[in-house]
Design a protein around this motif. Structure first.
Motif, PDB file in Angstrom:
ATOM      1  N   ASP A 190      10.412  44.883  21.340  1.00  0.00           N
ATOM      2  CA  ASP A 190      11.703  45.562  21.481  1.00  0.00           C
ATOM      3  C   ASP A 190      11.729  46.244  22.846  1.00  0.00           C
ATOM      4  O   ASP A 190      10.732  46.239  23.578  1.00  0.00           O
ATOM      5  N   MET A 191      12.858  46.822  23.191  1.00  0.00           N
ATOM      6  CA  MET A 191      12.984  47.628  24.401  1.00  0.00           C
ATOM      7  C   MET A 191      13.707  48.914  24.064  1.00  0.00           C
ATOM      8  O   MET A 191      14.637  48.915  23.243  1.00  0.00           O
ATOM      9  N   VAL A 192      13.281  49.992  24.691  1.00  0.00           N
ATOM     10  CA  VAL A 192      13.880  51.301  24.452  1.00  0.00           C
ATOM     11  C   VAL A 192      14.438  51.805  25.780  1.00  0.00           C
ATOM     12  O   VAL A 192      13.712  51.889  26.776  1.00  0.00           O
ATOM     13  N   GLU A 193      15.731  52.120  25.802  1.00  0.00           N
ATOM     14  CA  GLU A 193      16.381  52.545  27.034  1.00  0.00           C
ATOM     15  C   GLU A 193      16.150  54.042  27.274  1.00  0.00           C
ATOM     16  O   GLU A 193      16.535  54.878  26.466  1.00  0.00           O
ATOM     17  N   GLU A 230      30.216  48.442  28.302  1.00  0.00           N
ATOM     18  CA  GLU A 230      29.853  47.228  29.021  1.00  0.00           C
ATOM     19  C   GLU A 230      28.946  46.344  28.180  1.00  0.00           C
ATOM     20  O   GLU A 230      28.266  46.814  27.254  1.00  0.00           O
ATOM     21  N   ILE A 231      28.922  45.059  28.509  1.00  0.00           N
ATOM     22  CA  ILE A 231      28.013  44.119  27.839  1.00  0.00           C
ATOM     23  C   ILE A 231      26.664  44.211  28.540  1.00  0.00           C
ATOM     24  O   ILE A 231      26.550  43.903  29.733  1.00  0.00           O
ATOM     25  N   GLN A 232      25.671  44.664  27.809  1.00  0.00           N
ATOM     26  CA  GLN A 232      24.373  44.960  28.399  1.00  0.00           C
ATOM     27  C   GLN A 232      23.411  43.779  28.244  1.00  0.00           C
ATOM     28  O   GLN A 232      23.243  43.253  27.143  1.00  0.00           O
ATOM     29  N   LEU A 233      22.782  43.381  29.325  1.00  0.00           N
ATOM     30  CA  LEU A 233      21.769  42.330  29.265  1.00  0.00           C
ATOM     31  C   LEU A 233      20.610  42.749  28.368  1.00  0.00           C
ATOM     32  O   LEU A 233      20.053  41.925  27.632  1.00  0.00           O
ATOM     33  N   THR A 234      20.246  44.023  28.422  1.00  0.00           N
ATOM     34  CA  THR A 234      19.132  44.512  27.599  1.00  0.00           C
ATOM     35  C   THR A 234      19.384  44.258  26.119  1.00  0.00           C
ATOM     36  O   THR A 234      18.469  43.845  25.387  1.00  0.00           O
ATOM     37  N   ASP A 235      20.616  44.483  25.656  1.00  0.00           N
ATOM     38  CA  ASP A 235      20.931  44.245  24.244  1.00  0.00           C
ATOM     39  C   ASP A 235      20.710  42.784  23.876  1.00  0.00           C
ATOM     40  O   ASP A 235      20.169  42.470  22.805  1.00  0.00           O
ATOM     41  N   ALA A 236      21.115  41.881  24.755  1.00  0.00           N
ATOM     42  CA  ALA A 236      20.937  40.450  24.488  1.00  0.00           C
ATOM     43  C   ALA A 236      19.459  40.066  24.521  1.00  0.00           C
ATOM     44  O   ALA A 236      19.003  39.244  23.718  1.00  0.00           O
TER      45      ALA A 236
END
Length: 294
Positions: A190-193, A230-236
């Motif tokens: 996963d990634m955490v912003e 916005e559409i976030q690359l991180t979410d994808a």
């Protein structure tokens, strides 16, 4: 058979508000580090890594980028007339770089900018280089090339990362992952912003270089707007990591955040110091300046 990484996309559609008023009429990607626009360092990294085709995602008031990589017959004639052969060669080499352009009509986020590249990529895996991150490496192994090597070994998407100090984790997207046989690499869970120090799952920060499989496009098409609308690359990418292996690689190199004023100044000073034509004289000047302050 594993598809080769041949194409790269460089998103440049942002407004560059942190550098106003300089960027009111000049794209931030055209601000020079010494005497070369920032975007040219990014393009040269892509080419040195083996990329064959580059797509720049442009936007409002970005025409200067296209002009920079275009031919300039009047300038070339003037340089030739004055016998300035080295400058003439430099101008011609820049114009010889084959770059494609497409406009992001609305500023709907990095994910949307990458989605604009879908047709250009033609179902191939591809690289992404963000213009806010300039990475210096000794000739031979650019940051992007390191990620491409990992892709060729794993057949998977790769996030370009560096280990940041614990007190800096709250400034970046941080990877949550598990160790692999390579000490520089994690398998992404996963990634955490921008987590707090207590919440950060690691010190691996995502820093503007990616190799991504084409499956990202169908995910982006179904990604809802996130932070800032916005559409976030991180979410994808988080969704992608749940569907197929994604790795985070701690690449080697000196990275500069040139989207930040201090980072831009650091890059300018350090690139100048490395220059054989001015480095020694510039270092002498800096030492004199410091001596005067003492």
């Amino acid at each position: 058979m594993l598809q080769k990484i041949r194409k790269a996309v460089i998103p440049t559609a942002g407004y560059g508000t942190r550098f106003l008023p300089a960027t009111k009429a000049t794209p931030k990607e055209m601000l020079p580090i010494v005497d070369k626009p920032t975007i040219q360092y990014i393009v040269e990294e892509a080419l040195a890594s083996g990329i064959e085709e580059i797509l720049i995602i442009s936007g409002h008031a970005k025409r200067a980028i296209e002009d920079h990589f275009d031919s300039a017959p009047a300038l070339e004639m003037e340089l030739e007339r004055k016998g300035k052969e080295s400058l003439l060669q430099m101008v011609r080499e820049t114009a010889a770089i084959k770059i494609h352009y497409i406009r992001q009509r609305e500023m709907k986020g990095l994910g949307d900018a990458i989605l604009c590249a879908k047709a250009f990529m033609g179902g191939e895996p591809f690289a992404v280089l963000l213009g806010d991150d300039v990475v210096y490496n000794e000739p031979g192994r650019p940051a992007l090339r390191q990620l491409m090597d990992v892709y060729e070994a794993t057949g998977s998407s790769v996030l370009g990362c560096q280990t940041v100090p614990q007190e800096k984790v709250s400034s970046y997207g941080i990877v949550d992952g598990v160790a692999t046989d390579d000490a520089r690499m994690l398998k992404v869970l996963d990634m955490v912003e921008k987590p707090s120090i207590e919440e950060a799952p690691s010190q691996m920060a995502v820093l503007g270089r990616y190799v991504i499989t084409p499956q990202i496009f169908s995910i982006l098409e179904n990604t809802l707007p996130g932070k800032g609308g916005e559409i976030q690359l991180t979410d994808a990418l988080r969704v992608l990591a749940h569907r197929e292996p994604v790795y985070a690689y701690d690449f080697e190199g000196t990275r500069y955040d040139v989207g930040d004023k201090l980072g831009f100044l650091k890059a300018t000073v350090e690139y100048a110091l490395r220059r054989p034509d001015m480095g020694a004289a510039f270092q002498d000047y800096l030492q004199e300046l410091l001596a005067e302050e003492d």
